[in-house]
Motif scaffolding. Structure first.
Motif, PDB file in Angstrom:
ATOM      1  N   MET A   1      10.442  -4.348  21.813  1.00 49.11           N
ATOM      2  CA  MET A   1       9.021  -4.635  21.726  1.00 49.11           C
ATOM      3  C   MET A   1       8.668  -4.915  20.266  1.00 49.11           C
ATOM      4  SD  MET A   1       6.151  -2.555  23.665  1.00 49.11           S
ATOM      5  CE  MET A   1       4.454  -2.803  23.394  1.00 49.11           C
ATOM      6  N   PRO A   2       7.863  -5.933  20.009  1.00 48.63           N
ATOM      7  CA  PRO A   2       7.528  -6.251  18.613  1.00 48.63           C
ATOM      8  C   PRO A   2       6.614  -5.190  18.008  1.00 48.63           C
ATOM      9  CG  PRO A   2       6.244  -7.604  20.096  1.00 48.63           C
ATOM     10  CD  PRO A   2       7.218  -6.826  20.949  1.00 48.63           C
ATOM     11  N   ARG A   3       6.759  -4.999  16.687  1.00 47.87           N
ATOM     12  CA  ARG A   3       5.848  -4.092  15.973  1.00 47.87           C
ATOM     13  C   ARG A   3       4.594  -4.865  15.626  1.00 47.87           C
ATOM     14  NH1 ARG A   3       7.037   0.978  14.240  1.00 47.87           N
ATOM     15  NH2 ARG A   3       6.077   0.823  12.220  1.00 47.87           N
ATOM     16  N   ILE A   4       3.472  -4.205  15.755  1.00 51.06           N
ATOM     17  CA  ILE A   4       2.191  -4.806  15.392  1.00 51.06           C
ATOM     18  C   ILE A   4       1.760  -4.166  14.091  1.00 51.06           C
ATOM     19  CG2 ILE A   4      -0.227  -5.072  16.049  1.00 51.06           C
ATOM     20  CD1 ILE A   4       0.790  -4.929  18.994  1.00 51.06           C
ATOM     21  N   THR A   5       1.527  -5.003  13.086  1.00 50.27           N
ATOM     22  CA  THR A   5       1.122  -4.523  11.773  1.00 50.27           C
ATOM     23  C   THR A   5      -0.280  -5.021  11.478  1.00 50.27           C
ATOM     24  OG1 THR A   5       3.409  -4.574  10.995  1.00 50.27           O
ATOM     25  CG2 THR A   5       1.681  -4.479   9.311  1.00 50.27           C
ATOM     26  N   PRO A   6      -1.269  -4.120  11.437  1.00 48.58           N
ATOM     27  CA  PRO A   6      -2.620  -4.560  11.062  1.00 48.58           C
ATOM     28  C   PRO A   6      -2.621  -5.111   9.637  1.00 48.58           C
ATOM     29  CG  PRO A   6      -2.668  -2.369  12.045  1.00 48.58           C
ATOM     30  CD  PRO A   6      -1.233  -2.708  11.790  1.00 48.58           C
ATOM     31  N   ASN A   7      -3.302  -6.230   9.461  1.00 51.67           N
ATOM     32  CA  ASN A   7      -3.470  -6.836   8.143  1.00 51.67           C
ATOM     33  C   ASN A   7      -4.929  -6.689   7.746  1.00 51.67           C
ATOM     34  OD1 ASN A   7      -1.106  -8.933   7.059  1.00 51.67           O
ATOM     35  ND2 ASN A   7      -0.894  -8.209   9.155  1.00 51.67           N
ATOM     36  N   LEU A   8      -5.148  -6.158   6.567  1.00 54.03           N
ATOM     37  CA  LEU A   8      -6.493  -5.884   6.071  1.00 54.03           C
ATOM     38  C   LEU A   8      -6.805  -6.844   4.929  1.00 54.03           C
ATOM     39  CD1 LEU A   8      -6.143  -1.999   5.951  1.00 54.03           C
ATOM     40  CD2 LEU A   8      -7.050  -3.395   7.819  1.00 54.03           C
ATOM     41  N   TRP A   9      -7.887  -7.586   5.046  1.00 52.99           N
ATOM     42  CA  TRP A   9      -8.259  -8.623   4.092  1.00 52.99           C
ATOM     43  C   TRP A   9      -9.201  -8.050   3.037  1.00 52.99           C
ATOM     44  CZ3 TRP A   9      -7.520 -14.147   4.701  1.00 52.99           C
ATOM     45  CH2 TRP A   9      -8.218 -14.933   3.769  1.00 52.99           C
ATOM     46  N   PHE A  10      -8.811  -8.162   1.787  1.00 48.39           N
ATOM     47  CA  PHE A  10      -9.634  -7.753   0.652  1.00 48.39           C
ATOM     48  C   PHE A  10      -9.861  -8.963  -0.239  1.00 48.39           C
ATOM     49  CE2 PHE A  10      -7.399  -4.014   2.104  1.00 48.39           C
ATOM     50  CZ  PHE A  10      -8.348  -3.006   2.016  1.00 48.39           C
ATOM     51  N   ASP A  11     -10.840  -8.874  -1.112  1.00 43.95           N
ATOM     52  CA  ASP A  11     -11.037  -9.915  -2.119  1.00 43.95           C
ATOM     53  C   ASP A  11      -9.959  -9.744  -3.185  1.00 43.95           C
ATOM     54  OD1 ASP A  11     -11.883 -11.767  -3.999  1.00 43.95           O
ATOM     55  OD2 ASP A  11     -13.799 -10.802  -4.389  1.00 43.95           O
ATOM     56  N   THR A  12     -10.040  -8.656  -3.948  1.00 41.85           N
ATOM     57  CA  THR A  12      -9.082  -8.399  -5.030  1.00 41.85           C
ATOM     58  C   THR A  12      -8.577  -6.960  -5.049  1.00 41.85           C
ATOM     59  OG1 THR A  12     -10.867  -7.807  -6.563  1.00 41.85           O
ATOM     60  CG2 THR A  12     -10.175 -10.122  -6.533  1.00 41.85           C
ATOM     61  N   GLN A  13      -9.007  -6.124  -4.111  1.00 37.78           N
ATOM     62  CA  GLN A  13      -8.727  -4.697  -4.193  1.00 37.78           C
ATOM     63  C   GLN A  13      -7.582  -4.208  -3.312  1.00 37.78           C
ATOM     64  OE1 GLN A  13     -11.411  -6.032  -2.716  1.00 37.78           O
ATOM     65  NE2 GLN A  13     -13.302  -5.312  -3.606  1.00 37.78           N
ATOM     66  N   SER A  14      -6.701  -5.067  -2.852  1.00 45.19           N
ATOM     67  CA  SER A  14      -5.676  -4.630  -1.891  1.00 45.19           C
ATOM     68  C   SER A  14      -4.782  -3.536  -2.449  1.00 45.19           C
ATOM     69  CB  SER A  14      -4.840  -5.807  -1.404  1.00 45.19           C
ATOM     70  OG  SER A  14      -4.075  -6.358  -2.461  1.00 45.19           O
ATOM     71  N   GLU A  15      -4.333  -3.658  -3.678  1.00 41.00           N
ATOM     72  CA  GLU A  15      -3.442  -2.639  -4.238  1.00 41.00           C
ATOM     73  C   GLU A  15      -4.188  -1.330  -4.468  1.00 41.00           C
ATOM     74  OE1 GLU A  15       0.290  -2.534  -7.268  1.00 41.00           O
ATOM     75  OE2 GLU A  15      -1.466  -3.660  -7.945  1.00 41.00           O
ATOM     76  N   GLU A  16      -5.392  -1.409  -5.006  1.00 41.35           N
ATOM     77  CA  GLU A  16      -6.215  -0.215  -5.221  1.00 41.35           C
ATOM     78  C   GLU A  16      -6.484   0.499  -3.898  1.00 41.35           C
ATOM     79  OE1 GLU A  16     -10.900   0.490  -6.116  1.00 41.35           O
ATOM     80  OE2 GLU A  16      -9.885  -0.929  -7.445  1.00 41.35           O
ATOM     81  N   ALA A  17      -6.841  -0.256  -2.869  1.00 41.52           N
ATOM     82  CA  ALA A  17      -7.128   0.334  -1.556  1.00 41.52           C
ATOM     83  C   ALA A  17      -5.871   0.979  -0.975  1.00 41.52           C
ATOM     84  CB  ALA A  17      -7.676  -0.722  -0.607  1.00 41.52           C
ATOM     85  N   ALA A  18      -4.741   0.293  -1.026  1.00 43.38           N
ATOM     86  CA  ALA A  18      -3.496   0.852  -0.491  1.00 43.38           C
ATOM     87  C   ALA A  18      -3.123   2.135  -1.225  1.00 43.38           C
ATOM     88  CB  ALA A  18      -2.366  -0.167  -0.589  1.00 43.38           C
ATOM     89  N   GLU A  19      -3.279   2.155  -2.540  1.00 43.52           N
ATOM     90  CA  GLU A  19      -2.991   3.368  -3.306  1.00 43.52           C
ATOM     91  C   GLU A  19      -3.913   4.506  -2.870  1.00 43.52           C
ATOM     92  OE1 GLU A  19      -3.350   2.007  -7.354  1.00 43.52           O
ATOM     93  OE2 GLU A  19      -1.289   1.224  -7.370  1.00 43.52           O
ATOM     94  N   PHE A  20      -5.182   4.195  -2.633  1.00 43.63           N
ATOM     95  CA  PHE A  20      -6.124   5.208  -2.163  1.00 43.63           C
ATOM     96  C   PHE A  20      -5.704   5.731  -0.793  1.00 43.63           C
ATOM     97  CE2 PHE A  20     -10.053   5.976   0.387  1.00 43.63           C
ATOM     98  CZ  PHE A  20     -10.380   7.209  -0.170  1.00 43.63           C
ATOM     99  N   TYR A  21      -5.428   4.837   0.153  1.00 41.95           N
ATOM    100  CA  TYR A  21      -5.073   5.259   1.505  1.00 41.95           C
ATOM    101  C   TYR A  21      -3.811   6.126   1.520  1.00 41.95           C
ATOM    102  CZ  TYR A  21      -8.527   1.744   2.890  1.00 41.95           C
ATOM    103  OH  TYR A  21      -9.676   1.001   3.031  1.00 41.95           O
ATOM    104  N   VAL A  22      -2.779   5.745   0.756  1.00 41.55           N
ATOM    105  CA  VAL A  22      -1.555   6.551   0.769  1.00 41.55           C
ATOM    106  C   VAL A  22      -1.770   7.901   0.084  1.00 41.55           C
ATOM    107  CG1 VAL A  22      -0.024   4.544   0.973  1.00 41.55           C
ATOM    108  CG2 VAL A  22      -0.458   5.546  -1.280  1.00 41.55           C
ATOM    109  N   SER A  23      -2.791   8.004  -0.765  1.00 37.55           N
ATOM    110  CA  SER A  23      -3.092   9.303  -1.377  1.00 37.55           C
ATOM    111  C   SER A  23      -3.815  10.230  -0.397  1.00 37.55           C
ATOM    112  CB  SER A  23      -3.936   9.125  -2.644  1.00 37.55           C
ATOM    113  OG  SER A  23      -5.295   8.848  -2.338  1.00 37.55           O
ATOM    114  N   VAL A  24      -4.459   9.671   0.612  1.00 31.95           N
ATOM    115  CA  VAL A  24      -5.241  10.458   1.576  1.00 31.95           C
ATOM    116  C   VAL A  24      -4.372  10.954   2.725  1.00 31.95           C
ATOM    117  CG1 VAL A  24      -7.108  10.298   3.301  1.00 31.95           C
ATOM    118  CG2 VAL A  24      -7.426   9.317   1.012  1.00 31.95           C
ATOM    119  N   PHE A  25      -3.456  10.137   3.205  1.00 30.13           N
ATOM    120  CA  PHE A  25      -2.676  10.458   4.403  1.00 30.13           C
ATOM    121  C   PHE A  25      -1.286  10.981   4.054  1.00 30.13           C
ATOM    122  CE2 PHE A  25      -5.920   7.568   5.851  1.00 30.13           C
ATOM    123  CZ  PHE A  25      -6.292   8.107   7.062  1.00 30.13           C
ATOM    124  N   PRO A  26      -0.818  11.996   4.781  1.00 35.57           N
ATOM    125  CA  PRO A  26       0.537  12.517   4.541  1.00 35.57           C
ATOM    126  C   PRO A  26       1.586  11.509   4.990  1.00 35.57           C
ATOM    127  CG  PRO A  26      -0.378  13.506   6.518  1.00 35.57           C
ATOM    128  CD  PRO A  26      -1.482  12.681   5.895  1.00 35.57           C
TER     129      PRO A  26
END
Length: 157
Positions: A1-26
């Motif tokens: 079965m294929p993996r589904i990967t949500p893609n999140l569209w940002f203007d310029t903050q993709s790296e900042e947002a990803a760093e924030f999210y990985v800091s919140v979730f174990p």
């Protein structure tokens, strides 16, 4: 079965947002970062995509430009084990964002989340319809979910 990967569209903050999210979730990490090259369409060297994992679920964040914004038409549901988890995720994700009704919030990047305790669906769909309706009425009056208050309202006769 294929993996589904949500893609999140940002203007310029993709790296900042990803760093924030990985800091919140174990059990979370950034797994790859790509950059725009000379071919564009954005400035060479700017972050293009960030691949990351939030507790086992893969995501990609893209710096696609200002053309699209997040709406409540899509949200990410966090099923929390208990009230402590609800409180933790609510506090972390709503900081700099916007609290909404019924356990919904928008984080500082505009992405919508539902912070919900485990068992909420079963409580709202209780075989005793009156009990489920009392739980629903209590939930509709809340921002952050208070499961003890909802259970108390459901059990009130």
């Amino acid at each position: 079965m294929p993996r589904i990967t949500p893609n999140l569209w940002f203007d310029t903050q993709s790296e900042e947002a990803a760093e924030f999210y990985v800091s919140v979730f174990p059990n979370s990490e950034i797994t790859a970062v790509t950059h725009y090259g000379e071919a564009g369409p954005r400035e060479a060297g700017m972050v293009l995509t960030v691949d990351f994992v939030l507790d086992g679920q893969r995501y990609t964040a893209i710096n696609g430009g200002p053309h699209f914004r997040f709406t409540e038409a899509i949200s990410l549901l966090i099923e929390c084990a208990d009230q402590d988890e609800v409180d933790y995720y609510w506090t972390a994700l709503s900081e700099g964002g916007e609290e909404g009704p019924c356990g919904w919030l928008k984080d500082r990047y505009g992405l919508s989340w539902q912070v919900c305790p485990a068992g909420m669906t079963e409580l709202l769909n209780d075989p005793d319809q009156a009990r489920g309706q009392r739980a629903m009425k209590a939930m509709l009056g809340m921002r952050k979910i208070d499961i003890a208050a909802i259970r108390a309202a459901a059990d009130a006769a």
